[in-house]
Structure formats: structure tokens, C-alpha cells
Scaffold this active site. Structure first.
Site, PDB file in Angstrom:
ATOM      1  N   TYR A 141       0.723  -1.631  -0.256  1.00  0.00           N
ATOM      2  CA  TYR A 141      -0.010   0.248  -0.054  1.00  0.00           C
ATOM      3  C   TYR A 141       0.948   1.566  -0.140  1.00  0.00           C
ATOM      4  O   TYR A 141       0.276   1.963  -0.755  1.00  0.00           O
ATOM      5  CB  TYR A 141      -0.974  -0.363   1.486  1.00  0.00           C
ATOM      6  CG  TYR A 141      -2.467  -0.508   1.327  1.00  0.00           C
ATOM      7  CD1 TYR A 141      -2.463  -1.801   0.784  1.00  0.00           C
ATOM      8  CD2 TYR A 141      -3.793  -0.168   1.666  1.00  0.00           C
ATOM      9  CE1 TYR A 141      -3.233  -2.755   0.777  1.00  0.00           C
ATOM     10  CE2 TYR A 141      -4.058  -0.377   1.098  1.00  0.00           C
ATOM     11  CZ  TYR A 141      -4.435  -1.772   1.122  1.00  0.00           C
ATOM     12  OH  TYR A 141      -5.615  -2.510   0.796  1.00  0.00           O
ATOM     13  N   LYS A 186       2.854 -15.222   2.580  1.00  0.00           N
ATOM     14  CA  LYS A 186       3.624 -16.266   1.322  1.00  0.00           C
ATOM     15  C   LYS A 186       4.524 -16.551   1.320  1.00  0.00           C
ATOM     16  O   LYS A 186       5.228 -15.740   0.129  1.00  0.00           O
ATOM     17  CB  LYS A 186       2.273 -15.434  -0.059  1.00  0.00           C
ATOM     18  CG  LYS A 186       2.826 -15.443  -0.899  1.00  0.00           C
ATOM     19  CD  LYS A 186       1.813 -16.787  -1.408  1.00  0.00           C
ATOM     20  CE  LYS A 186       1.853 -17.987  -3.074  1.00  0.00           C
ATOM     21  NZ  LYS A 186       0.966 -18.389  -3.108  1.00  0.00           N
ATOM     22  N   ASP A 243      -6.125  -7.081   3.719  1.00  0.00           N
ATOM     23  CA  ASP A 243      -7.736  -6.411   3.113  1.00  0.00           C
ATOM     24  C   ASP A 243      -8.287  -7.648   3.206  1.00  0.00           C
ATOM     25  O   ASP A 243      -9.638  -7.254   2.717  1.00  0.00           O
ATOM     26  CB  ASP A 243      -6.552  -5.525   2.297  1.00  0.00           C
ATOM     27  CG  ASP A 243      -8.008  -4.766   1.379  1.00  0.00           C
ATOM     28  OD1 ASP A 243      -8.915  -4.410   2.114  1.00  0.00           O
ATOM     29  OD2 ASP A 243      -8.217  -4.817   0.478  1.00  0.00           O
ATOM     30  N   ASP A 247     -12.409  -8.950   4.292  1.00  0.00           N
ATOM     31  CA  ASP A 247     -13.452  -8.924   3.579  1.00  0.00           C
ATOM     32  C   ASP A 247     -14.188 -10.561   3.309  1.00  0.00           C
ATOM     33  O   ASP A 247     -15.757 -10.712   4.185  1.00  0.00           O
ATOM     34  CB  ASP A 247     -13.716  -8.539   2.128  1.00  0.00           C
ATOM     35  CG  ASP A 247     -13.723  -6.818   2.280  1.00  0.00           C
ATOM     36  OD1 ASP A 247     -13.235  -6.089   3.228  1.00  0.00           O
ATOM     37  OD2 ASP A 247     -14.111  -6.338   1.337  1.00  0.00           O
TER      38      ASP A 247
HETATM   39  C1  IPM Z   1     -10.389  -1.319   4.489  1.00  0.00           C
HETATM   40  C2  IPM Z   1     -11.067  -0.645   2.743  1.00  0.00           C
HETATM   41  C3  IPM Z   1      -9.623   0.315   2.237  1.00  0.00           C
HETATM   42  C4  IPM Z   1      -8.344  -0.792   1.866  1.00  0.00           C
HETATM   43  C5  IPM Z   1      -9.604   1.214   0.848  1.00  0.00           C
HETATM   44  C6  IPM Z   1     -10.395   1.901   0.809  1.00  0.00           C
HETATM   45  C7  IPM Z   1      -7.938   2.312   0.867  1.00  0.00           C
HETATM   46  O1  IPM Z   1     -10.897  -1.363   1.775  1.00  0.00           O
HETATM   47  O2  IPM Z   1      -9.913   0.036   5.098  1.00  0.00           O
HETATM   48  O3  IPM Z   1     -10.291  -2.171   3.635  1.00  0.00           O
HETATM   49  O4  IPM Z   1      -7.915  -1.054   1.369  1.00  0.00           O
HETATM   50  O5  IPM Z   1      -7.516  -0.338   3.239  1.00  0.00           O
HETATM   51 MG    MG Z   2     -10.795  -3.556   2.662  1.00  0.00          MG
END
Ligand code: IPM
Ligand code: MG
Length: 354
Positions: A141, A186, A243, A247
Site C-alpha cells: 500500500y 506467502k 484487506d 472482507d
Molecule cells: C479497507 C478498505 C481500504 C483499504 C480502502 C478504501 C483504501 O478497503 O479499509 O479495508 O484497502 O485498506
Molecule cells: Mg478493504
């Protein structure tokens, strides 16, 4: 107590859900006799529109001066053209960096009343109670980026010190829970992952010998998370894997809208946000699930303000509301859904001292 909280509604459904997080905080303040001084600032796309900067200096100054920050979500189609000069996401990454919040806690707990409403089998998700510690201010990032007409690159780099400090957060958390840590990397391919594994192993062995540690490759972890999710307790991983996997993990609980997060550094100040994002498709409709934000407000009380009893009061209110069948559209499964504001008001009304 008195506390300064900066509130960043942001974009899309951000302001709608943030309003309900604030409502819960205000109810806690009223019931328990605390004074929360709330300062709202522009952040993300709205700040690009109003100040030509996703993280205006005034917003950053307010965040740096606050005891804690409650954030909704940022981003949307209006600001995401491939050639956009200013991006809401850049503001979020800068804010995380400026605040030094390198450890992002993302808990996932399956509420018993929702075990049947996930896309997975109830017997697989029932009893899930895990927490991700996602490294938040390093890795791909934040590495150098290059781009020309037909090539692009994003550098992923980590220092040992960056891995050490996030490992310590995970180690302490594991000691306070079931003394089990899973580190995800990884290391069969990436050099940063080989460093990661080496440092996690060393820190855990010397500083947290009472915690059992396992290492899993990220591809296998993606599978095990939905195959045997109850096996996990604390999971530590680097920024991008965290990240992606959080999700995925949020779906164990039934909806992305239920998941809160706390981003912490070395001090008490923290950044609290639901993990769901700005959901432009449902923005302005008043149907978003505010639970992720309300639970983020609870984490804010616990981690930044040291108000564990008050945090638990919010979490109890959410659990009771779900027990009693309160459902926003994302978890309604055919039933009649309530609006964002109805859900927030119902939860606030359920916050009690005991
Ligand atoms: C999260 C989001 C962010 C990230 C984005 C909006 C930059 O997906 O907080 O998980 O990737 O960290
Ligand atoms: Mg995210």
C-alpha cells in the site's frame, strides 16, 4: 470523563452510518455521565470537492488533536476515474500513516441469531469468534509506485521493526484470548513474507512463549477460513492480505455491514471505522446497516477511552437488537427490513447501565 472525538462521515453511506455511531456514543454519554465533544470534518471525496484535498490540513489537525476518530467510509465513482489526480483512498492511507495506527483489529463474531442467514452452512459458522490484526501502515500500500503507458509497478517492502510491533499487538491480544495465533504470509514466494515469518516466529518465541503459533500460506488461509473458521482465534497478517481476507471473513458473520474495526498505534488514540466501505449503490437510501459503525464506536470507547463497561453496554445492545429480530436489508432474508435510522435508534434505546 471528557473526550474529544473527531467524526469523519466521508462519502456514500458513510455519513448515514456515522450518524448512528454518534447516536450510540451520545446515549452512552448521557447514561454514564461522560462528555464527548464531537467535531465533524470533511474527509475523502467530499473533501476533494470542498477543499481540493482528500485530507485537508484542518481535518488532519483535528484528528491529531483528538482522543479518537470515528470514520464512516470514503470513495465512490465520482472520484475513481483511472486518471484521477486526487483520490479519497490516498487521504485514508495518509491519515492512517499520520496517526501511526499500524495495527488494524478486525473482529468477526457470529451472532447466534444470524448463523442461519449467512451464505455458508450454519454448522460451519456457528461459534466463530476470531480477530484479525492487519498490518496497516506498510507493505504494498505504501511502497513506491511507477506507471507509464504499458507498464506499472507497486513495491512491497517491510522492515523487521514494522513486523515486530504488529506481532506484539497480536501476541498481547492472543494472551488475553485463547492463546492461539495464526500468522498468514506467502513465504513460498515473497521475500517480505520470509522476513515476516522469521520475525513473527522470533518475537512470539521470546516474548509470548505461552501462545501457540501456526503459520499458514495466504492461499490456504483463504480456504481454511471458510472450511474451519472456528479453529481461528487471533490472526496476524500483512496489509494487503489482511484487506482481502477480512472482507472474506466478514461473510462468516452474515454481512460486511456488521464488521467493525479499530486501528491502533503506540498511544491511546485510534481510528475506528466499519470495514464495509462507501457502498455507492445504496448511498442516500437510508438502508445501510449501521451495526459495523456502532460496534466501531464500542471499540473506540474500549481502546481509546478505557471505557470497557460502556463498550460492553453498546455490544450488548446490538446483540439484544439482533436477538429480537432487528434486521436491516442486508440481513433481512425476505423479512421486513428496518432503515438505518430505525436500527440505530432501536440499538441506542437498548443501551443500559446493567
Ligand atoms: C479497507 C478498505 C481500504 C483499504 C480502502 C478504501 C483504501 O478497503 O479499509 O479495508 O484497502 O485498506
Ligand atoms: Mg478493504
Amino acid at each position: 470523563m471528557m473526550a474529544n472525538i473527531t467524526v469523519l462521515g466521508g462519502d456514500g453511506i458513510g455519513p448515514e452510518v456515522t450518524r448512528e455511531g454518534v447516536r450510540a456514543l451520545q446515549e452512552v454519554g448521557r447514561l454514564f455521565g461522560h462528555e464527548f465533544v464531537l467535531t465533524e470534518c470533511d474527509f475523502g471525496g467530499i473533501a476533494i470537492d470542498n477543499h481540493n484535498d482528500p485530507l485537508p490540513a484542518t481535518t488532519l489537525a483535528s484528528c491529531l488533536a483528538a482522543d479518537a476518530i470515528l470514520l464512516g467510509a470514503i470513495g465512490g465513482p465520482k472520484w475513481s476515474a483511472p486518471d484521477a489526480k486526487l483520490r479519497p483512498e490516498t487521504g485514508l492511507l495518509r491519515l492512517r500513516r499520520e496517526l501511526g495506527v499500524y495495527a488494524n483489529l478486525r473482529p468477526v463474531a457470529v451472532h447466534p441469531a444470524l448463523a442461519d442467514s449467512t451464505t455458508l452452512k450454519a454448522e460451519v459458522v456457528r461459534g466463530v469468534d476470531l480477530v484479525f490484526v492487519r498490518e496497516l501502515t506498510g507493505g504494498i500500500y505504501f511502497g513506491a509506485k511507477t506507471r507509464d503507458a504499458d507498464s506499472a509497478s507497486d513495491l512491497c517492502s517491510y522492515s523487521a521493526a514494522e513486523v515486530e510491533r504488529v506481532t506484539r499487538v497480536a501476541g498481547r491480544l492472543a494472551q488475553a484470548r485463547r492463546r492461539k495465533l495464526t500468522s498468514i504470509d506467502k513465504s513460498n514466494v515473497l521475500e517480505t513474507s520470509r522476513l515476516w515469518r522469521e520475525v513473527v516466529t522470533r518475537v512470539m518465541k521470546s516474548e509470548f512463549p505461552d501462545v501457540a503459533v501456526e503459520h499458514i500460506l495466504v492461499d490456504a488461509a483463504a480456504m481454511h477460513l471458510i472450511r474451519r473458521p472456528t479453529d481461528f482465534d487471533v490472526i496476524v497478517t500483512e496489509n494487503m492480505f489482511g484487506d482481502i481476507l477480512t472482507d472474506e471473513a466478514s461473510m462468516l458473520a452474515g454481512s460486511l455491514g456488521l464488521s467493525p474495526s479499530a486501528s491502533l498505534g503506540d498511544g491511546k488514540r485510534g481510528l475506528y471505522e466499519p470495514i464495509h466501505g462507501s457502498a455507492p449503490d445504496i448511498a442516500g437510501k437510508g438502508i445501510a446497516n449501521p451495526v459495523g459503525t456502532i460496534l466501531s464506536a464500542a471499540l473506540l470507547l474500549r481502546h481509546s477511552l478505557g471505557l470497557a463497561v460502556e463498550a460492553a453496554a453498546i455490544e450488548r445492545a446490538v446483540a439484544t437488537a439482533l436477538d429480537r429480530g432487528l434486521r436491516t436489508a442486508d440481513i433481512a432474508a425476505g423479512g421486513r427490513p428496518v432503515s438505518t435510522a430505525e436500527a440505530g435508534a432501536a440499538i441506542a434505546a437498548l443501551i443500559t447501565k446493567v
